[in-house]
Design a protein around this motif. Structure first.
Motif, PDB file in Angstrom:
ATOM      1  N   SER A 261       0.832  -1.210   0.000  1.00 34.23           N
ATOM      2  CA  SER A 261       0.000   0.000   0.000  1.00 34.23           C
ATOM      3  C   SER A 261       0.863   1.255   0.000  1.00 34.23           C
ATOM      4  CB  SER A 261      -0.941   0.005   1.214  1.00 34.23           C
ATOM      5  OG  SER A 261      -0.209   0.054   2.416  1.00 34.23           O
TER       6      SER A 261
ATOM      7  N   SER B 178       6.535  -3.336  -6.706  1.00 32.50           N
ATOM      8  CA  SER B 178       5.951  -3.889  -5.475  1.00 32.50           C
ATOM      9  C   SER B 178       6.351  -5.353  -5.305  1.00 32.50           C
ATOM     10  CB  SER B 178       4.419  -3.790  -5.504  1.00 32.50           C
ATOM     11  OG  SER B 178       3.983  -2.473  -5.663  1.00 32.50           O
TER      12      SER B 178
ATOM     13  N   TRP C 105      -3.837   3.453  -2.553  1.00 34.44           N
ATOM     14  CA  TRP C 105      -3.612   2.852  -1.230  1.00 34.44           C
ATOM     15  C   TRP C 105      -4.481   1.607  -1.047  1.00 34.44           C
ATOM     16  CZ3 TRP C 105      -6.619   2.651   3.427  1.00 34.44           C
ATOM     17  CH2 TRP C 105      -5.898   2.255   4.548  1.00 34.44           C
ATOM     18  N   VAL C 106      -5.764   1.713  -1.442  1.00 32.51           N
ATOM     19  CA  VAL C 106      -6.688   0.577  -1.327  1.00 32.51           C
ATOM     20  C   VAL C 106      -6.254  -0.554  -2.265  1.00 32.51           C
ATOM     21  CG1 VAL C 106      -9.059  -0.188  -1.724  1.00 32.51           C
ATOM     22  CG2 VAL C 106      -8.636   1.985  -0.566  1.00 32.51           C
TER      23      VAL C 106
ATOM     24  N   GLY D  97      -3.284  -1.128  -3.345  1.00 29.42           N
ATOM     25  CA  GLY D  97      -2.055  -1.701  -2.791  1.00 29.42           C
ATOM     26  C   GLY D  97      -2.352  -2.688  -1.682  1.00 29.42           C
ATOM     27  N   LEU D  98      -3.289  -2.334  -0.802  1.00 24.87           N
ATOM     28  CA  LEU D  98      -3.693  -3.256   0.266  1.00 24.87           C
ATOM     29  C   LEU D  98      -4.306  -4.528  -0.315  1.00 24.87           C
ATOM     30  CD1 LEU D  98      -5.333  -0.945   2.982  1.00 24.87           C
ATOM     31  CD2 LEU D  98      -3.160  -2.173   3.145  1.00 24.87           C
TER      32      LEU D  98
ATOM     33  N   TRP E 242       2.380   1.723  -3.567  1.00 26.66           N
ATOM     34  CA  TRP E 242       1.322   2.215  -4.461  1.00 26.66           C
ATOM     35  C   TRP E 242       0.996   3.674  -4.163  1.00 26.66           C
ATOM     36  CZ3 TRP E 242      -2.256  -0.091  -8.102  1.00 26.66           C
ATOM     37  CH2 TRP E 242      -1.841  -1.347  -8.563  1.00 26.66           C
ATOM     38  N   LEU E 243       0.910   4.028  -2.904  1.00 26.11           N
ATOM     39  CA  LEU E 243       0.612   5.412  -2.530  1.00 26.11           C
ATOM     40  C   LEU E 243       1.716   6.345  -3.012  1.00 26.11           C
ATOM     41  CD1 LEU E 243      -1.116   7.493  -1.023  1.00 26.11           C
ATOM     42  CD2 LEU E 243       0.116   6.874   1.076  1.00 26.11           C
TER      43      LEU E 243
END
Length: 364
Positions: free
Chosen positions: A17, A152, A62-63, A65-66, A20-21
């Protein structure tokens, strides 16, 4: 609040996350630099507002990525086990990108139908769909997402290969300057490993060793241990003194390992024709922890405690026991009935002037 396994899983998901952020924020800033004071995207004519764009892009990334981290840790870690690193990253990136594009296609069709207040089969819906997906900006964004996914995955693979928290320690510089710590060490060695390897053949023995190490990993995690090194068939496990003595974790870890291997005895007997057994030595003391190396950097522990623990473990066969614990460590533990402890007397370890008192623990 969370079990050690859950904590480690969360710690492995969070970097996805954050990566990605970070990439989303960089993308938004580059986009702002290119568009300047424009309030519309030149390619589509859609309205543009920097504040809303960076907020929505950041939150979405962020979402995502999670989500990706969760899928990767809980599902994809078990896929492609024998695939090379490059192929693994390329295959996984392709799967994620195809999934994202497929999802966007479905959403776009539904969104267009709602906006035009018509059926999903209406011609206007598909014209708008084609305009969106044939646009260069869309595919350049997908390329950027693919790069984000690849980085990632690369971070995850490197982190997994280096071990628990090592990459984070390199990033934060925790051990860039050497630090003195009090640590517990467990040297855990497979019994009769040389004979087993000769009888089984080295390739088949290696497959058993992989399974054996894998089965022992969960107890180590469960009792807050850190795997410091694999040395042949030996595992070196360490705890900070505080973590290791709390609820006698370092001792409980050993007996949980015994229970795990015992519970898997049918599998080992069926696949390899034997059930591996092991012995261990436990001791604690001060070590210097720090980064070392130029071409290949490593975080290592140095101190007499490592040599002493290795020698304690080597005495297990002579005493006919599976576990030996130094008297110094026993004083730090809080073992109570039904734990069964037995003093093995004093022993003069090779290379040490003073004698060391040893104990064995038969049950916890």
């Amino acid at each position: 609040m969370f079990s050690p396994q859950t904590r480690i899983t969360i710690k492995r998901i969070i970097p996805f996350s954050l990566i990605w952020l970070m990439f989303a924020l960089v993308y938004s800033l580059i986009e702002k630099g290119l568009l300047g004071n424009l309030n519309k995207y030149p390619s589509t004519g859609n309205p543009y507002h920097f504040g809303k764009s960076i907020l929505i892009t950041g939150l979405t990334a962020w979402v995502l990525g999670l989500f990706m981290g969760t899928v990767e840790i809980l599902l994809f870690d078990k896929v492609f086990p024998k695939t090379s690193l490059l192929k693994k990253i390329l295959y996984k990136t392709a799967i994620y990108i195809v999934t994202i594009i497929s999802f966007l296609m479905i959403i776009t069709v539904i969104y267009n139908a709602v906006e035009f207040r018509t059926s999903v089969f209406d011609k206007s819906v598909w014209i708008s769909f084609w305009i969106f997906f044939s646009n260069f900006s869309f595919w350049s964004t997908e390329l950027y997402i693919a790069i984000t996914i690849g980085i990632s995955l690369l971070y995850h693979e490197i982190n997994q290969n280096l071990g628990q928290g090592i990459l984070n320690n390199f990033f934060t510089g925790k051990y860039h300057s050497p630090k003195e710590e009090e640590r517990i060490f467990m040297f855990l060695d497979m019994k009769s490993s040389t004979t087993i390897a000769e009888d089984m053949g080295h390739l088949r023995y290696f497959e058993m060793l992989k399974q054996y190490f894998s089965d022992l990993t969960n107890p180590i995690i469960q009792y807050f241990g850190e795997i410091y090194q694999y040395v042949g068939d030996e595992i070196v496990v360490t705890w900070t003194l505080k973590n290791g003595i709390l609820n006698n974790r370092c001792i409980e870890c050993f007996f949980e390992m015994k229970r795990v291997i015992h519970s898997q005895r049918t599998k080992y007997q069926h696949q390899f024709g034997l059930v591996p057994e092991f012995k261990a030595g436990l001791h604690f003391g001060k070590v210097i922890t720090g980064e070392i190396g130029e071409i290949k950097k490593e975080i290592i522990f140095t101190g007499d405690v490592l040599n002493t623990t290795a020698r304690i473990q080597s005495l297990c066969n002579g005493y006919g026991v599976d576990l030996l614990v130094s008297g110094q460590l026993m004083k730090k533990l809080d073992l109570r009935p039904p734990s069964q402890m037995k003093a093995m007397g004093e022993n003069e370890l090779r290379g040490r002037d003073e004698k060391i008192v040893l104990f064995t623990i038969l049950q916890v």
